[in-house]
Motif scaffolding. Structure first.
Motif: not given
Length: 321
Positions: A250-255, A280-287, A301-308
């Motif tokens: 079992r894993y947990e995703f947090r962003q 504008l939505r910025v998502m600096p880090r998700a794990r 781990e992910t690093t995302s580009k901004p989106s609207f």
């Protein structure tokens, strides 16, 4: 951290909303009562929201190994929240918070989000919390002490039990300015920070604009427009989280999500409020990490580009009066 951010708004509003319920017969200034009966209360009793985001690219690593670049082609989310009050006495308040979130994502290529060769996933998340608050005085100022127990999970299982202790002191409350200072202590092995300060500040300027600050949740400038509308400009933090199941693990995703833009709210009457948000939505880090571990012990781990993003919501607030 996610449960702290979710509980932060009700805590921050206790000094003005719940004190009025609990101490109407005490010498609370009338101007504070007027603040609580604002036609746009910060804590909504029943709230429903729908969010959609434009496509965005992201980079990722799995157990320290860089993965091919990917793209979220579609993102949709539905949130439903309820805040229910059971006891509103002179010095005690007992309330429950119920939360449900449905997230749907479609990516260009398969990733650790989805099992096997799937590029689409639907995730359900829920949490339930029970809070008790005691109202007293400290240094001749109104103080609030709160204890919260919560449980969360998915459509398959209940997953975590958490606790939180908070204390807040009303530093100032007059016709123009309201200010509180406090601290929240999290009882949760998976949290990133065991304790965080809480600061709320509201100031009414002569030109009709209002500074609305709840740290670390949001920084806003807002103003009433038309006869029943309000516009807000600024930045607020949100989060996206859910549980994943891979074989017997079992894993947990947090962003963390930082949303900057404009909000328009309209009082529809009969305790109904409609809202529109975009920006504008910025998502600096998700794990993604094992549920038995903490956020810092991640495997993906992910690093995302901004989106609207675009959000539409409606709330019903029968308990605000």
């Amino acid at each position: 951290m996610k449960n702290f951010r979710r509980a932060l708004i009700p805590l921050a509003m206790f000094p003005f909303k719940n004190i009025v319920y609990a101490q109407k017969k005490d010498s609370i200034p009338h101007r504070v009562l007027a603040f609580v009966t604002d036609k746009f209360p910060q804590t909504r009793d029943f709230n429903l929201e729908y969010t959609v985001a434009t496509p965005y690219k992201y980079t990722s690593s799995l157990q320290g190994i860089n993965q091919p670049d990917n793209k979220v082609q579609s993102f949709q989310q539905v949130k439903a929240n309820a805040n229910i009050y059971f006891i509103k006495q002179k010095r005690w308040i007992l309330n429950a918070a119920l939360n449900y979130r449905y997230t749907s994502m479609n990516t260009e290529n398969n990733s650790f989000f989805f099992p096997e060769e799937n590029t689409k996933g639907d995730f359900h998340y829920h949490s339930e919390a029970l809070s008790v608050t005691h109202i007293s005085k400290l240094f001749n100022k109104i103080a609030l002490y709160s204890a919260t127990a919560s449980i969360d999970g998915s459509e398959q299982h209940f997953e975590r039990v958490r606790g939180m202790l908070t204390g807040a002191l009303i530093l100032k409350a007059n016709a123009k300015t309201k200010m509180t200072l406090g601290v929240a202590i999290m009882i949760d092995p998976s949290t990133q920070v065991p304790a965080l300060p809480i600061f709320t500040y509201e100031h009414h300027f002569n030109n009709g604009w209002v500074a609305d600050v709840i740290l670390p949740k949001k920084v806003m400038m807002r103003k009433d427009v038309f006869s029943n509308g309000r516009i807000s400009l600024g930045t607020e933090m949100d989060n996206n989280s859910f549980y994943l199941y891979r074989t017997d693990r079992r894993y947990e995703f947090r962003q963390l999500e930082i949303n900057s833009g404009v909000i328009y709210e309209h009082n529809l009457g009969s305790n109904l409020i409609g809202s529109l948000k975009t920006g504008l939505r910025v998502m600096p880090r998700a794990r993604i990490f094992d549920k038995e571990e903490s956020f810092k012990n991640y495997i993906f781990e992910t690093t995302s580009k901004p989106s609207f993003y675009f959000n539409v919501g409606i709330s019903y607030n029968p308990f605000r009066k």
